[in-house]
Write an enzyme that holds these catalytic residues in place. Sequence first.
Site, mmCIF file in Angstrom:
data_model
loop_
_atom_site.group_PDB
_atom_site.id
_atom_site.type_symbol
_atom_site.label_atom_id
_atom_site.label_comp_id
_atom_site.label_asym_id
_atom_site.label_seq_id
_atom_site.Cartn_x
_atom_site.Cartn_y
_atom_site.Cartn_z
ATOM 1 N N TYR A 123 0.718 -0.954 -0.130
ATOM 2 C CA TYR A 123 0.302 0.021 0.110
ATOM 3 C C TYR A 123 0.753 1.308 -0.058
ATOM 4 O O TYR A 123 0.323 1.874 -1.361
ATOM 5 C CB TYR A 123 -0.824 0.028 0.525
ATOM 6 C CG TYR A 123 -2.000 1.008 1.264
ATOM 7 C CD1 TYR A 123 -3.235 1.748 0.726
ATOM 8 C CD2 TYR A 123 -1.330 2.146 2.695
ATOM 9 C CE1 TYR A 123 -3.474 3.247 1.604
ATOM 10 C CE2 TYR A 123 -1.910 3.311 2.378
ATOM 11 C CZ TYR A 123 -2.990 3.608 1.780
ATOM 12 O OH TYR A 123 -3.461 4.676 2.246
ATOM 13 N N ALA A 170 -6.620 8.713 8.565
ATOM 14 C CA ALA A 170 -8.133 8.814 8.121
ATOM 15 C C ALA A 170 -9.237 8.432 9.243
ATOM 16 O O ALA A 170 -9.350 6.944 8.800
ATOM 17 C CB ALA A 170 -8.373 9.482 6.635
#
Length: 271
Positions: A153, A186
């Site tokens: 990622y 987030a």
Amino acid sequence: MTTIVAGSRSAVVTGAGRGIGRAIARELAGRGYRVLVTDVDGAAAEATAATIPGAKGLAYDVTDPEAAHAVAAAARELAPLGAWVANAGVGDDGTVSALEDAQVRKLVEINLLGVLWGVRAATAAFRAQRTDGEIGLVASLSGLGPVPGLSVYAATKAAVLSLGMSLHSELRADGIRVHTVNPDGADTALLSGMAADGQGRALVRSGVLLTPEQVARALVGMFGTSRVVRTVPGWRGAMVRLSTLAPSHLMKAEPLLRRVGAARIRKEPTR
């Protein structure tokens, strides 16, 4: 080169059925854009669009390069294209050796190739219109330094950051401005979908937990300016950047960071 005035531009946001993408779509609408809300989940895109005046929802798989051009054409039916935000992404966590082949391929095809197909279509549309425009990329703090447990990622996000900086230089003569935001973790389904006991999520939660709206304001706030990259919060970006000078020191601190993150995860309400 023509500058499209506020209130007569359209904007495409990918992965906007929820989370950061939805917040970006709303932020753009608040700044006068006619927003084309796109998501691989067409129903989610339409549901988000229904909450935004003047917006339209459309199913869009970012791994399809031809579909990117179709999306740009659909946006131009609303108004001349003024902005394209490549937000869609997946966050499968796990070490390089633990991830399945299909997971590795999905991370690269969505997080990197999906961005490339989108910005190519957006650039072609801006040039066809002979107008300036904005391209926004959502990268990640993880793309700035080592993040064990999220290595694939992180690699895709580092590539997006590099792409954004290079594109800005390539396209500025066309009046196309490219901006990249690198947010800390987030509060989204991407983060909550990671394994609660995983190395990657614990490291992410050792930092600041942002709201989707904070990320949206940071990215869209760069539109119309010459700013190329913004990390949110800035101090976290500086810390991670420094770690690349001596990654072995960060690795020594990793167990402590993971313990901090794991403790915060345990305190999170059950979803």
